[in-house]
Scaffold this active site. Structure first.
Site, short mmCIF file in Angstrom:
data_model
loop_
_atom_site.label_atom_id
_atom_site.label_comp_id
_atom_site.label_asym_id
_atom_site.label_seq_id
_atom_site.Cartn_x
_atom_site.Cartn_y
_atom_site.Cartn_z
N ASP A 123 -1.41 -34.93 64.68
CA ASP A 123 -0.27 -33.37 65.07
C ASP A 123 -0.69 -32.28 64.26
O ASP A 123 -0.11 -32.16 62.78
CB ASP A 123 1.28 -34.25 64.70
N GLU A 174 8.04 -35.61 62.56
CA GLU A 174 7.02 -34.72 63.90
C GLU A 174 6.70 -36.22 64.73
O GLU A 174 6.98 -36.16 65.93
CB GLU A 174 6.45 -33.44 63.87
N ASP A 196 13.29 -29.59 67.00
CA ASP A 196 12.54 -29.23 66.89
C ASP A 196 11.54 -28.53 65.91
O ASP A 196 11.92 -27.00 66.67
CB ASP A 196 11.67 -30.04 67.58
N LYS A 228 8.77 -21.43 58.26
CA LYS A 228 8.86 -23.84 57.64
C LYS A 228 7.52 -23.17 56.26
O LYS A 228 7.73 -24.43 55.91
CB LYS A 228 8.28 -24.06 58.49
#
Lengths: 176, 609
Positions: free
Chosen positions: B190, B168, B8, B69
Site C-alpha cells: 500500500d 488501510e 479512507d 496527514k
C-alpha cells in the site's frame, strides 16, 4: 508437547468469533469490556500454544515451576563464543569503511551467526525428541519422566542466551 | 439501526463508502468524483474543501493546506525540515502538536482533517438521505499510538463517533476478500500519498489474520513529488532567492505531481511552470519516464527494507505468498509495479480500484461492527513494539510488534523511597534499544498511598485495543483497589484542546452549512411548535373551534415528524404549513391584543408600548 496446528487454528478462529470486540459494539459497556479482556487473553493463549518453544516453556513451567534466568549456568565455551560474537558485532557496527576490512568483519559475523544457528537447530531437534518422550508418557497416563523435565529445563534455559546473541548479530548486520 | 460509514482519510485524497445491498459502494455525488482531495483552502470569507480547494493551490497558495496527514500525531521538531517544501506556514510556537497557519489563525492538524471529514460526512448524508453519526476511519498500518489518537480526535471534531480505527492494508484485504477469490497468504503493498505499508495476511474461513505489518509513515507519493521538484528547481537556472521562495517551491511541487501522473500513462512529458506576479517564472522542460525513474529510485528503494523485514517477521519466504495486492494511487507508477513484481516474483493484482479499495474495506468493517456481517472477522496486529523506560534510558519491552490485538500485559511496580506518592511510567513505541531512539507516547503518573520503600505493589495493565490504541489502568495489589493513573501524552492534542476546538469548529467550513441549516430549522420549528401549543392551551373552545384545533394539532405532529429527519428543507416546509394553518388564530390573537390595548389607550401610545 505436540499439537495439531490446524486444529489449534480452527479453535482459535472459533473462539475469536465468539469473543472478539467487533461482535459486541452494540452491547452494554460491561459486556464490551469483558469481550476486550477475553480476546486479549485468547490472543495470548494462541500465541503461546502456536510457538513450539513457548508451548514447551509453558508446559514445563506448569509441571515444575517457573524457569528463572539464573537456573542454568551456560557452559564456558558458549559464553566465550557469545562474548566473541558480541565483539565482532560491535566492531562491525563501528567500522565505517566499505573496503576489505568491513568485508572481513562481515564474514566473521556471518560465520558466528551460522554457528549459533546450528546450535539453535540442534536445540530444536533435542526439544523435539524430548517432547516426544514427554507425550508418550502423558498419553500412557503417566507423569513426564523427571529426566526429561530436567533436560528440557536446561535446554530452554540456554535458549535465551542463543536467541539474544542471534538477535544482536542480526541487528548489526541489518544496521550497517 | 443507524448507518456507519467507512472513511479512507488519505494524505492526498479521501473517500467515503457505505454498504448498499451487501456490497460496499463508494459515494460520489452526481457530476463529481468519488475522490475528495484532502485539501482545505482558507479564503477571506469562507473555507473550501476538496476539488474546489485543490484549484486554490495556485491562486491562494499560502492559505491552502494539503497533506496534513503527515503531521497528525507529531510534534514540531519532527516536521521542521519539511517546512521548506510547504507553501503554507507551520506555527513554530506550538511544540507538542503540529499547528498550521492560515489567514492569521492556527489550526491543529486534526482540525484540518476534521474539515475534510465533515465534507465526507455530509456527502454520505446527502446520498443516504439520513443523518450519519458513526464511522470507521482507516489509518496506515504503521501509524503509532499518537497518530491513531489524532485521527480519532479529528473524527470527534467532525461530529463523528469513531467506532473503529482500521489499518488501510487490512481494510483493503477485506474488500478483496468479499470477492471470495483470496485464500491463503496475501501481501498487501500500500503506497499512498504520504505513507507506505506492507502487510502479510493469512485468510481462511472468513478470518483475516494479519501475520505481520511494516512500513514507513513518512514515505509516499509526496516524497516522489518533492524529489522531482527539487531536481526541476535545480535545473531551472532560477536565482537563489526565487528558488527558496515557498510559492516557487509550491508551484514546482504541483508541476512535479502532474508530471509524475502523466508519466504513468506516457513515456514523456513537458513540465511547465508559469507564474506572473512578484517573482515571475517561465519554465518548461521535457522529461521522460526513464529520467524520472532515475531521480526517484532512491525513494522507491526505501520500500524494500520494510518488505524484507515483514516477511521475516511473518516467518515466510516470498514463494509462500499466494497473492500480492496493490493499494494506493502511487502504486500506479510503472516503476513501483515492476519493483513489487520483482520482489515477490509474481504479478501483483490491482483489479479493484487502488484509490477506492480502502474505503470499500472500511465500509465492510463498518458493516461487521453494525452486526450486518458475522461471517468475516479481522484479526489485526500492533505494528510497533511497546515498552517502558528502564534504568539508564534503555527500553524495557512489554508488548512486541506484530502481536495480535486486542492484547494486554501486566507489570508490577514498586517504590524506591519511603512515602513516595507517585511513580512515573514512561511509555514508548519503537524497535530500538535506547528510549531516545524510540517514540515517546506518554508519561503515566501512578498515585500511590505513602508506605515504606518497596512495600507498594502496583500492578499496571497495558492494553492495546482493537484500534491499536493504548490504555493504561493500575491496581494496588495490597488493597485490591484501582490506583489512579494520570496521563501526559507526549505528542498530539490534550483533551482540553480538543474540547476547545470542538466549540470553535462550528463557526467554520462549508461542510458545516448543512448541519447549521438543520440546526437552525430545528430551533425555529421547536419554538414555533412551543408557541402554538401555548396558544392552544391558553385559548379556550370559545376562541378555537374543534375543526381548527384538529387541523393545527395534525400539522404540529407533522412538524415533529420532520424533526426526526435531517432535511432542513422539509422542516422549513412544515414550519410554513404550521404558520399557514395557525394564521387565522394568530390574527384573532393579535386582534384581541389590539382591542385590549386600545380599550384604554390611543393608538400611538399602544404602539410605543
Amino acid at each position: 508437547m505436540h499439537i495439531d496446528e490446524a486444529a489449534l487454528e480452527s479453535k482459535f478462529f472459533e473462539y475469536s468469533r465468539r469473543l472478539h470486540p467487533d461482535f459486541f459494539m452494540n452491547a452494554p459497556a460491561s459486556k464490551r469490556i469483558l469481550s476486550l479482556d477475553a480476546s486479549a487473553r485468547l490472543n495470548a493463549a494462541y500465541k503461546t500454544l502456536k510457538d513450539p518453544i513457548q508451548r514447551a516453556v509453558c508446559l514445563v513451567e506448569l509441571e515444575s515451576g517457573k524457569l528463572e534466568e539464573n537456573d542454568t549456568s551456560p557452559p564456558v565455551e558458549l559464553l566465550e563464543n557469545i562474548f566473541m560474537a558480541q565483539e565482532a558485532a560491535a566492531d562491525y557496527k563501528c567500522c565505517e569503511s566499505d573496503g576489505e576490512e568491513a568485508e572481513a568483519l562481515r564474514a566473521n559475523l556471518m560465520a558466528a551467526k551460522e554457528c549459533f544457528e546450528a546450535q539453535r537447530s540442534g536445540q530444536r531437534d533435542a526439544l523435539g525428541a524430548l517432547g516426544a518422550r514427554w507425550d508418550e508418557a502423558v498419553d500412557a497416563g503417566e507423569e513426564p519422566p523427571a529426566e526429561v523435565i530436567d533436560k528440557l529445563r536446561s535446554i530452554l534455559g540456554l535458549r535465551n542466551y542463543i536467541e539474544n546473541i542471534l538477535r544482536n548479530v542480526d541487528r548489526a548486520l541489518e544496521e550497517v | 439501526m443507524s448507518d456507519i460509514i467507512g472513511i479512507d482519510l488519505g494524505t492526498t485524497n479521501s473517500l467515503v463508502a457505505v454498504m448498499k445491498d451487501g456490497s460496499p459502494v463508494v459515494i460520489s455525488p452526481e457530476g463529481e468524483r468519488s475522490l475528495v482531495p484532502s485539501v482545505v483552502s482558507f479564503r477571506s470569507n469562507r473555507v473550501l474543501v476538496g476539488d474546489k480547494a485543490r484549484s486554490d493551490r495556485t491562486e491562494n497558495i499560502r492559505n491552502t493546506i494539503y497533506s496534513i496527514k503527515r503531521f497528525m500525531g507529531r510534534g514540531y521538531s519532527d516536521i521542521e525540515d519539511e517546512q521548506r517544501h510547504l507553501p503554507f506556514e507551520i506555527d513554530s510556537s506550538q511544540k507538542e502538536a503540529v499547528f498550521v497557519k492560515a489567514r492569521g489563525r492556527s489550526y491543529g492538524a486534526p482540525e484540518i482533517s476534521a474539515i475534510v471529514l465533515r465534507e465526507l460526512k455530509s456527502r454520505a448524508e446527502k446520498s443516504l438521505g439520513r443523518r450519519v453519526q458513526r464511522a470507521v476511519i482507516t489509518v496506515p498500518a504503521y501509524f503509532n499510538d499518537a497518530q491513531r489518537q489524532a485521527t480519532k480526535d479529528a473524527g470527534r471534531l467532525a461530529g463523528l463517533d469513531v467506532l473503529r480505527i482500521v489499518n488501510e492494508p487490512t481494510a483493503a484485504s477485506l474488500a478483496y476478500g468479499l470477492h471470495e477469490r483470496n485464500r491463503g497468504v496475501i501481501a498487501v503493498f500500500d503506497l499512498g500519498g504520504g505513507t507506505f505499508d506492507i502487510s502479510i495476511l493469512k485468510v481462511r474461513d472468513g478470518v483475516f489474520e494479519v501475520l505481520a505489518t511494516g512500513g514507513d509513515t513518512q514515505l509516499g507519493g509526496d516524497d516522489i513529488d518533492r524529489a522531482l521538484a527539487d531536481y526541476l528547481i535545480e535545473s531551472s537556472g532560477l536565482g537563489d532567492a526565487v528558488k527558496e521562495n515557498p510559492e516557487t517551491i509550491g508551484l514546482f511541487v504541483l508541476a512535479a505531481e502532474n508530471a509524475k501522473r502523466e508519466l504513468t500513462e506516457q513515456e514523456k512529458t513537458e513540465v511547465v511552470v508559469e507564474c506572473s506576479g512578484e517573482n515571475p517564472i517561465s519554465f518548461s522542460q521535457a522529461l521522460t519516464r526513464e529520467e524520472m525513474e532515475k531521480i526517484v529510485s532512491p525513494i522507491a528503494d526505501r520500500m524494500m527494507g520494510p518488505c524484507r523485514r515483514v516477511l521475516k517477521d511473518a516467518g515466510l519466504a516470498t514463494s509462500e505468498v499466494d497473492e500480492v495486492v496493490l493499494v494506493g494511487g502511487s502504486t500506479r507508477m510503472p516503476l513501483i509495479g515492476r519493483m513489487v513484481t520483482e520482489f515477490f516474483g509474481k504479478e501483483a493484482q490491482s483489479e479493484l480500484n487502488p484509490d477506492e479499495v480502502v474505503a470499500m474495506g472500511a465500509a465492510v468493517q463498518a458493516d461487521i461492527l453494525a452486526g450486518g456481517r458475522t461471517d468475516m472477522l479481522l484479526l489485526d496486529v500492533t505494528p510497533l513494539s511497546l515498552g517502558i523506560e528502564t534504568m539508564g534510558g534503555a527500553m524495557g519491552w512489554i508488548i512486541p510488534r506484530n502481536t495480535t490485538i486486542p492484547t494486554s500485559q501486566r507489570e508490577v511496580f514498586t517504590t524506591f523511597k519511603d512515602n513516595q506518592t507517585g511513580v512515573d511510567i514512561h511509555v514508548l513505541q519503537g524497535e530500538r534499544e535506547l528510549i531516545k531512539d524510540n517514540r515517546s507516547l506518554a508519561k503515566f503518573v501512578l498515585g500511590i498511598d505513602p508506605a515504606p520503600a518497596g512495600m507498594a505493589r502496583i500492578e499496571v495493565s497495558f492494553l492495546i485495543d482493537a484500534n491499536g490504541i493504548l490504555s493504561v489502568t493500575a491496581r494496588d495489589l495490597r488493597s485490591g483497589k484501582a490506583a489512579s493513573v494520570e496521563v501526559q501524552p507526549s505528542y498530539g492534542l490534550t483533551d482540553e484542546q480538543v474540547e476547545k476546538m470542538l466549540l470553535e469548529s462550528f463557526e467554520h467550513a462549508e461542510a458545516d452549512i448543512h448541519a447549521r441549516q438543520v440546526l437552525e430549522a430545528r430551533t425555529e420549528a421547536e419554538s414555533v411548535v412551543a408557541a402554538t401549543m401555548r396558544a392552544l392551551r391558553n385559548y379556550g373552545e370559545d376562541k378555537i373551534g374543534d375543526e381548527e384545533r384538529t387541523a393545527i394539532e395534525k400539522t404540529i405532529s407533522e412538524v415533529e415528524k420532520a424533526l426526526d429527519g435531517d432535511d432542513h428543507q422539509v422542516i422549513r416546509d412544515k414550519i410554513e404549513a404550521l404558520n399557514e394553518v395557525t394564521h387565522p388564530l394568530a390574527e384573532r390573537m393579535m386582534d384581541n391584543v389590539l382591542k385590549e390595548a386600545l380599550a384604554n389607550k390611543r393608538l400611538t401610545e399602544a404602539i410605543s408600548d
